[in-house]
Motif scaffolding. Structure first.
Motif, PDB file in Angstrom:
ATOM      1  N   TRP A   1     -14.186  51.061  -3.929  1.00  0.00           N
ATOM      2  CA  TRP A   1     -14.065  51.852  -5.160  1.00  0.00           C
ATOM      3  C   TRP A   1     -13.689  53.299  -4.889  1.00  0.00           C
ATOM      4  CZ3 TRP A   1     -18.690  48.708  -4.957  1.00  0.00           C
ATOM      5  CH2 TRP A   1     -18.550  47.504  -5.643  1.00  0.00           C
ATOM      6  N   GLY A   2     -13.667  53.714  -3.650  1.00  0.00           N
ATOM      7  CA  GLY A   2     -13.319  55.091  -3.312  1.00  0.00           C
ATOM      8  C   GLY A   2     -13.869  55.466  -1.953  1.00  0.00           C
ATOM      9  N   GLU A   3     -13.618  56.697  -1.568  1.00  0.00           N
ATOM     10  CA  GLU A   3     -14.038  57.175  -0.249  1.00  0.00           C
ATOM     11  C   GLU A   3     -15.557  57.309  -0.187  1.00  0.00           C
ATOM     12  OE1 GLU A   3     -13.395  61.055   2.656  1.00  0.00           O
ATOM     13  OE2 GLU A   3     -12.269  60.918   0.791  1.00  0.00           O
ATOM     14  N   ILE A   4     -16.122  56.962   0.962  1.00  0.00           N
ATOM     15  CA  ILE A   4     -17.560  57.097   1.180  1.00  0.00           C
ATOM     16  C   ILE A   4     -17.808  57.806   2.504  1.00  0.00           C
ATOM     17  CG2 ILE A   4     -18.154  55.009  -0.125  1.00  0.00           C
ATOM     18  CD1 ILE A   4     -18.634  53.649   2.639  1.00  0.00           C
ATOM     19  N   GLU A   5     -19.038  58.232   2.684  1.00  0.00           N
ATOM     20  CA  GLU A   5     -19.478  58.798   3.962  1.00  0.00           C
ATOM     21  C   GLU A   5     -20.840  58.212   4.272  1.00  0.00           C
ATOM     22  OE1 GLU A   5     -20.923  63.053   5.860  1.00  0.00           O
ATOM     23  OE2 GLU A   5     -19.969  63.037   3.902  1.00  0.00           O
TER      24      GLU A   5
ATOM     25  N   PRO B   1     -25.208  64.896  -5.092  1.00  0.00           N
ATOM     26  CA  PRO B   1     -24.677  63.570  -4.750  1.00  0.00           C
ATOM     27  C   PRO B   1     -25.725  62.580  -4.255  1.00  0.00           C
ATOM     28  CG  PRO B   1     -24.015  65.187  -3.113  1.00  0.00           C
ATOM     29  CD  PRO B   1     -24.663  65.950  -4.237  1.00  0.00           C
ATOM     30  N   GLN B   2     -26.877  63.060  -3.859  1.00  0.00           N
ATOM     31  CA  GLN B   2     -27.912  62.139  -3.390  1.00  0.00           C
ATOM     32  C   GLN B   2     -28.375  61.198  -4.515  1.00  0.00           C
ATOM     33  OE1 GLN B   2     -28.160  65.468  -3.566  1.00  0.00           O
ATOM     34  NE2 GLN B   2     -30.210  66.143  -4.113  1.00  0.00           N
ATOM     35  N   PHE B   3     -28.187  61.576  -5.777  1.00  0.00           N
ATOM     36  CA  PHE B   3     -28.614  60.727  -6.886  1.00  0.00           C
ATOM     37  C   PHE B   3     -27.702  59.524  -7.085  1.00  0.00           C
ATOM     38  CE2 PHE B   3     -30.916  64.617  -7.992  1.00  0.00           C
ATOM     39  CZ  PHE B   3     -32.180  64.080  -8.119  1.00  0.00           C
ATOM     40  N   ALA B   4     -26.526  59.539  -6.481  1.00  0.00           N
ATOM     41  CA  ALA B   4     -25.618  58.390  -6.575  1.00  0.00           C
ATOM     42  C   ALA B   4     -25.429  57.745  -5.210  1.00  0.00           C
ATOM     43  CB  ALA B   4     -24.275  58.826  -7.154  1.00  0.00           C
ATOM     44  N   SER B   5     -26.273  58.107  -4.264  1.00  0.00           N
ATOM     45  CA  SER B   5     -26.145  57.532  -2.922  1.00  0.00           C
ATOM     46  C   SER B   5     -26.871  56.193  -2.864  1.00  0.00           C
ATOM     47  CB  SER B   5     -26.710  58.496  -1.876  1.00  0.00           C
ATOM     48  OG  SER B   5     -28.097  58.674  -2.068  1.00  0.00           O
ATOM     49  N   SER B   6     -26.610  55.461  -1.807  1.00  0.00           N
ATOM     50  CA  SER B   6     -27.263  54.169  -1.587  1.00  0.00           C
ATOM     51  C   SER B   6     -27.889  54.176  -0.202  1.00  0.00           C
ATOM     52  CB  SER B   6     -26.240  53.031  -1.676  1.00  0.00           C
ATOM     53  OG  SER B   6     -25.703  52.958  -2.971  1.00  0.00           O
ATOM     54  N   VAL B   7     -29.021  53.509  -0.101  1.00  0.00           N
ATOM     55  CA  VAL B   7     -29.711  53.416   1.184  1.00  0.00           C
ATOM     56  C   VAL B   7     -29.350  52.079   1.817  1.00  0.00           C
ATOM     57  CG1 VAL B   7     -31.952  53.335   2.324  1.00  0.00           C
ATOM     58  CG2 VAL B   7     -31.584  54.894   0.411  1.00  0.00           C
ATOM     59  N   ASP B   8     -28.824  52.147   3.023  1.00  0.00           N
ATOM     60  CA  ASP B   8     -28.475  50.950   3.785  1.00  0.00           C
ATOM     61  C   ASP B   8     -29.562  50.759   4.835  1.00  0.00           C
ATOM     62  OD1 ASP B   8     -27.420  48.968   5.336  1.00  0.00           O
ATOM     63  OD2 ASP B   8     -25.495  49.963   5.701  1.00  0.00           O
TER      64      ASP B   8
ATOM     65  N   LYS C   1     -17.874  59.420  -2.393  1.00  0.00           N
ATOM     66  CA  LYS C   1     -17.040  60.596  -2.647  1.00  0.00           C
ATOM     67  C   LYS C   1     -16.330  60.459  -3.995  1.00  0.00           C
ATOM     68  CE  LYS C   1     -17.572  62.355   1.538  1.00  0.00           C
ATOM     69  NZ  LYS C   1     -17.348  63.625   2.140  1.00  0.00           N
ATOM     70  N   TYR C   2     -16.758  59.516  -4.790  1.00  0.00           N
ATOM     71  CA  TYR C   2     -16.184  59.264  -6.105  1.00  0.00           C
ATOM     72  C   TYR C   2     -17.327  59.196  -7.116  1.00  0.00           C
ATOM     73  CZ  TYR C   2     -17.657  54.570  -4.714  1.00  0.00           C
ATOM     74  OH  TYR C   2     -18.387  53.496  -4.266  1.00  0.00           O
ATOM     75  N   ILE C   3     -17.010  59.481  -8.360  1.00  0.00           N
ATOM     76  CA  ILE C   3     -18.022  59.409  -9.415  1.00  0.00           C
ATOM     77  C   ILE C   3     -17.458  58.555 -10.545  1.00  0.00           C
ATOM     78  CG2 ILE C   3     -19.404  60.712 -11.078  1.00  0.00           C
ATOM     79  CD1 ILE C   3     -19.306  63.071  -9.069  1.00  0.00           C
ATOM     80  N   HIS C   4     -17.902  57.312 -10.581  1.00  0.00           N
ATOM     81  CA  HIS C   4     -17.515  56.368 -11.615  1.00  0.00           C
ATOM     82  C   HIS C   4     -18.766  56.102 -12.459  1.00  0.00           C
ATOM     83  CE1 HIS C   4     -14.039  56.052  -9.159  1.00  0.00           C
ATOM     84  NE2 HIS C   4     -14.375  55.003  -8.444  1.00  0.00           N
ATOM     85  N   ILE C   5     -18.644  56.194 -13.763  1.00  0.00           N
ATOM     86  CA  ILE C   5     -19.782  56.018 -14.656  1.00  0.00           C
ATOM     87  C   ILE C   5     -19.564  54.773 -15.520  1.00  0.00           C
ATOM     88  CG2 ILE C   5     -21.191  57.057 -16.492  1.00  0.00           C
ATOM     89  CD1 ILE C   5     -21.303  58.813 -14.067  1.00  0.00           C
ATOM     90  N   GLY C   6     -20.497  53.840 -15.457  1.00  0.00           N
ATOM     91  CA  GLY C   6     -20.456  52.639 -16.287  1.00  0.00           C
ATOM     92  C   GLY C   6     -21.191  52.888 -17.594  1.00  0.00           C
TER      93      GLY C   6
END
Length: 178
Positions: free
Chosen positions: A40-44, A115-122, A132-137
């Motif tokens: 869906w877009g760039e990540i880090e 950005p930590q509010f849209a991050s995911s824990v692996d 690095k993208y902000i998509h809102i459903g």
């Protein structure tokens, strides 16, 4: 019965938790498989510190508990004045300046700053994935049930653009043309 959690399931879970053993009755301890966010877009991806890892473990365990919804009142007088003052401009462009469209822009801006509010824990790789993208459903009620069209790159769009896109996507969802 019929896949529902009963009193015996809860009792077994509590006894297992109190004894320090694993509990399978309520699905505790399983980390869900994460999707490939890069489609869906760039990540880090950044490695987690020991403190972050422990926090994630404890929050994952806490997630198994029942959740609560908070309702509060807010004075939206200024928001309504803004909406009425600029609504005709947005309508001229083919959209409707709704509270939902304004909130999409507010949330996108907030996620950009935090950005930590849209991050995911692996947990499998002990890393935090920052998108690095902000998509809102946005949930749209349709005759077929709730559908969730996505406003992509909402942070890079103005409120008018978000309003127009939201109106178009909502109509497509209702027409089953997403």
């Amino acid at each position: 019965p019929a896949g529902r959690i009963g009193q015996d399931d809860v009792t077994r879970h509590v006894k297992g938790a109190m004894a320090g053993g694993p509990s399978t009755s309520l699905g505790a301890g399983r980390a869900p498989a994460l999707p490939d966010f890069s489609k869906w877009g760039e990540i880090e991806s950044r490695p987690m510190s020991n403190i972050r890892r422990k926090t994630a473990e404890h929050l994952t365990a806490a997630w198994q508990a029942p959740h609560v919804t908070q309702h509060d009142k807010a004075d939206v007088t200024a928001l309504e004045e803004f909406r009425k003052a600029y609504g005709s401009r947005v309508e001229a462009g083919g959209g409707k300046l709704t509270v939902t469209a304004i909130l999409i822009k507010i949330v996108a801006t907030a996620i950009g700053r935090f950005p930590q509010f849209a991050s995911s824990v692996d947990m499998a790789n002990e890393a935090i994935i920052y998108k690095k993208y902000i998509h809102i459903g946005v949930a749209v009620d349709t005759p077929a049930g709730l559908l969730v069209p996505v406003i992509r790159d909402a942070d890079k769009k103005g409120i008018a653009d978000v309003s127009v896109e939201l109106a178009a996507l909502s109509q497509k969802a209702r027409d089953r043309k997403l």
